[in-house]
Motif scaffolding. Structure first.
Motif, PDB file in Angstrom:
ATOM      1  N   LEU A 191       0.817  -1.176   0.007  1.00 42.87           N
ATOM      2  CA  LEU A 191       0.148  -0.116   0.001  1.00 42.87           C
ATOM      3  C   LEU A 191       0.838   1.280  -0.093  1.00 42.87           C
ATOM      4  N   VAL A 192       1.876   1.276   0.789  1.00 39.36           N
ATOM      5  CA  VAL A 192       2.771   2.397   0.711  1.00 39.36           C
ATOM      6  C   VAL A 192       3.522   2.481  -0.509  1.00 39.36           C
ATOM      7  N   GLU A 193       3.923   1.506  -1.101  1.00 37.30           N
ATOM      8  CA  GLU A 193       4.691   1.581  -2.427  1.00 37.30           C
ATOM      9  C   GLU A 193       3.632   2.014  -3.467  1.00 37.30           C
ATOM     10  N   LEU A 194       2.325   1.425  -3.370  1.00 33.61           N
ATOM     11  CA  LEU A 194       1.381   1.816  -4.434  1.00 33.61           C
ATOM     12  C   LEU A 194       0.937   3.599  -4.382  1.00 33.61           C
ATOM     13  N   VAL A 195       1.125   3.892  -3.160  1.00 33.95           N
ATOM     14  CA  VAL A 195       0.911   5.325  -2.861  1.00 33.95           C
ATOM     15  C   VAL A 195       2.155   6.075  -3.458  1.00 33.95           C
ATOM     16  N   ASP A 196       3.244   5.740  -3.349  1.00 35.96           N
ATOM     17  CA  ASP A 196       4.416   6.324  -4.020  1.00 35.96           C
ATOM     18  C   ASP A 196       4.137   6.439  -5.523  1.00 35.96           C
ATOM     19  N   ALA A 197       3.875   5.065  -5.875  1.00 38.52           N
ATOM     20  CA  ALA A 197       3.881   4.992  -7.562  1.00 38.52           C
ATOM     21  C   ALA A 197       2.820   5.903  -7.986  1.00 38.52           C
ATOM     22  N   THR A 198       1.675   5.928  -7.543  1.00 44.41           N
ATOM     23  CA  THR A 198       0.710   6.977  -8.189  1.00 44.41           C
ATOM     24  C   THR A 198       0.987   8.503  -7.877  1.00 44.41           C
ATOM     25  N   ARG A 199       1.817   8.685  -6.996  1.00 47.52           N
ATOM     26  CA  ARG A 199       2.449  10.027  -7.052  1.00 47.52           C
ATOM     27  C   ARG A 199       3.164  10.063  -8.266  1.00 47.52           C
ATOM     28  N   ARG A 200       4.072   9.287  -8.617  1.00 49.42           N
ATOM     29  CA  ARG A 200       4.896   9.279  -9.581  1.00 49.42           C
ATOM     30  C   ARG A 200       4.314   9.510 -10.784  1.00 49.42           C
ATOM     31  N   VAL A 201       3.142   9.000 -10.996  1.00 48.82           N
ATOM     32  CA  VAL A 201       2.337   9.212 -12.291  1.00 48.82           C
ATOM     33  C   VAL A 201       1.865  10.480 -12.223  1.00 48.82           C
ATOM     34  N   ARG A 202       1.170  11.039 -11.147  1.00 47.46           N
ATOM     35  CA  ARG A 202       0.660  12.471 -10.833  1.00 47.46           C
ATOM     36  C   ARG A 202       1.753  13.489 -11.249  1.00 47.46           C
ATOM     37  N   ASP A 203       3.103  13.306 -11.036  1.00 47.83           N
ATOM     38  CA  ASP A 203       4.125  14.226 -11.013  1.00 47.83           C
ATOM     39  C   ASP A 203       4.952  14.221 -12.300  1.00 47.83           C
ATOM     40  N   ASP A 204       4.643  13.159 -13.228  1.00 47.02           N
ATOM     41  CA  ASP A 204       5.470  13.135 -14.329  1.00 47.02           C
ATOM     42  C   ASP A 204       4.702  13.496 -15.667  1.00 47.02           C
ATOM     43  N   ASP A 205       4.888  14.413 -16.230  1.00 44.58           N
ATOM     44  CA  ASP A 205       4.282  15.258 -17.363  1.00 44.58           C
ATOM     45  C   ASP A 205       4.348  14.084 -18.637  1.00 44.58           C
ATOM     46  N   GLU A 206       5.209  13.516 -18.567  1.00 47.02           N
ATOM     47  CA  GLU A 206       5.278  12.518 -19.886  1.00 47.02           C
ATOM     48  C   GLU A 206       4.357  11.530 -19.774  1.00 47.02           C
ATOM     49  N   VAL A 207       3.839  11.297 -18.479  1.00 43.53           N
ATOM     50  CA  VAL A 207       3.066  10.033 -18.517  1.00 43.53           C
ATOM     51  C   VAL A 207       1.471  10.440 -18.809  1.00 43.53           C
ATOM     52  N   ARG A 208       1.025   9.835 -20.009  1.00 41.26           N
ATOM     53  CA  ARG A 208      -0.301  10.267 -20.533  1.00 41.26           C
ATOM     54  C   ARG A 208      -1.239   9.355 -20.063  1.00 41.26           C
ATOM     55  N   ALA A 209      -1.026   8.042 -19.583  1.00 40.08           N
ATOM     56  CA  ALA A 209      -2.113   7.158 -19.355  1.00 40.08           C
ATOM     57  C   ALA A 209      -1.378   5.956 -18.398  1.00 40.08           C
ATOM     58  N   MET A 210      -2.158   5.343 -17.466  1.00 42.10           N
ATOM     59  CA  MET A 210      -1.696   4.285 -16.560  1.00 42.10           C
ATOM     60  C   MET A 210      -2.407   3.099 -16.654  1.00 42.10           C
ATOM     61  N   VAL A 211      -1.761   2.113 -16.625  1.00 39.38           N
ATOM     62  CA  VAL A 211      -2.278   0.687 -16.688  1.00 39.38           C
ATOM     63  C   VAL A 211      -1.877   0.126 -15.228  1.00 39.38           C
ATOM     64  N   LEU A 212      -2.920  -0.263 -14.412  1.00 43.26           N
ATOM     65  CA  LEU A 212      -2.835  -1.023 -13.122  1.00 43.26           C
ATOM     66  C   LEU A 212      -2.986  -2.372 -13.572  1.00 43.26           C
TER      67      LEU A 212
END
Length: 262
Positions: free
Chosen positions: A35-56
């Motif tokens: 859960l802690v790592e998943l929170v950090d991963a979603t933050r990475r996605v949120r903060d990376d302007d190069e990421v345009r879509a996410m697959v879980l």
């Protein structure tokens, strides 16, 4: 699978971030560490302007995510400590709802309890025909209270209450029929279908995608007239955006648009 995490995989390619629940020997159950790592991963996605879509997705062949790791669930310290622990999944689901990036759940095998909630918390759910969904918490004296938030927004009241009160598992076809799944595909086609869908979303305007998510999340609970007025304001924002001007110009010039996210 590069990530810097142990229980969550994180990889970015072609503007698509793939976040993988990575504990296949335990059916990708949600441990405190995951859960802690998943929170950090979603933050990475949120903060990376190069990421345009996410697959879980989930590692291994058995499960997308079979729910919480129940070991130690009855030993959570003080009431406040327990409250903080149980809030982990809530923080993830809230973060997912607030992200401007479109989220795709790629579901195979079991998606139970918290795993079912994580799938429902994504914007789009693509499931293999062998996927199994369910909220079995009632069978061990618990309740799916956190995951009820996304489930209640995805499934009709009578059907969702049957899931909550009986703990019955439902097939991927049933989940599709009740609105929990967006697209149903053969297991062999799951990877290619999700990859193509993610690439398609990643090729659209980040501004339009973000405002579409905001509109869907916010207007649903509004009074009808207020929703129309709110959506008018969002339409003004998207119509006056740099991306809209670029998209229209590219359309008439018969070329691919160059999105800037502005």
């Amino acid at each position: 699978m590069t990530s810097g995490f142990e229980k969550v995989g994180y990889d970015v390619a072609g503007g698509v971030a793939t976040v993988t629940l990575n504990d296949p020997e335990k059916a990708n159950r949600l441990s405190a560490q995951m859960l802690v790592e998943l929170v950090d991963a979603t933050r990475r996605v949120r903060d990376d302007d190069e990421v345009r879509a996410m697959v879980l997705t989930g590692a291994g062949e058995k499960a997308f995510c079979a729910g919480a790791d129940l070991k130690g669930v009855g030993d959570r310290g003080t009431t406040l400590q327990a409250r903080e622990t149980f809030g982990g999944l809530a923080r993830i689901l809230e973060s997912m709802a607030q992200m401007r990036t479109p989220l795709i759940a790629k579901v195979h095998g079991y998606a139970l309890a918290g795993g079912c909630g994580l799938a429902a918390g994504c914007d789009i759910v693509v499931a293999a025909e062998d996927a199994i969904f369910g909220l079995p918490e009632i069978t061990i004296g618990l309740l799916p209270l956190i995951v009820m938030a996304p489930i209640l927004r995805s499934v009709g009241r009578k059907r969702r209450m049957l899931m909550v009160l009986t703990g019955e598992q439902v097939s991927a076809r049933e989940a599709y029929d009740m609105g929990l799944v967006s697209r149903l595909v053969p297991r062999t086609d799951l990877a290619s279908v999700v990859d193509a869908l993610a690439r398609t979303l990643a090729g659209f305007s980040p501004t339009a995608l973000g405002l579409a998510k905001e509109a869907a999340a916010t207007s649903t609970g509004m009074e009808y007239g207020a929703a129309l007025r709110y959506l008018r304001e969002l339409l003004t924002l998207v119509a006056l955006s740099d991306d809209a001007r670029e998209g229209i110009k590219a359309f008439f010039e018969k070329r691919a648009p160059n999105w800037t996210g502005r």
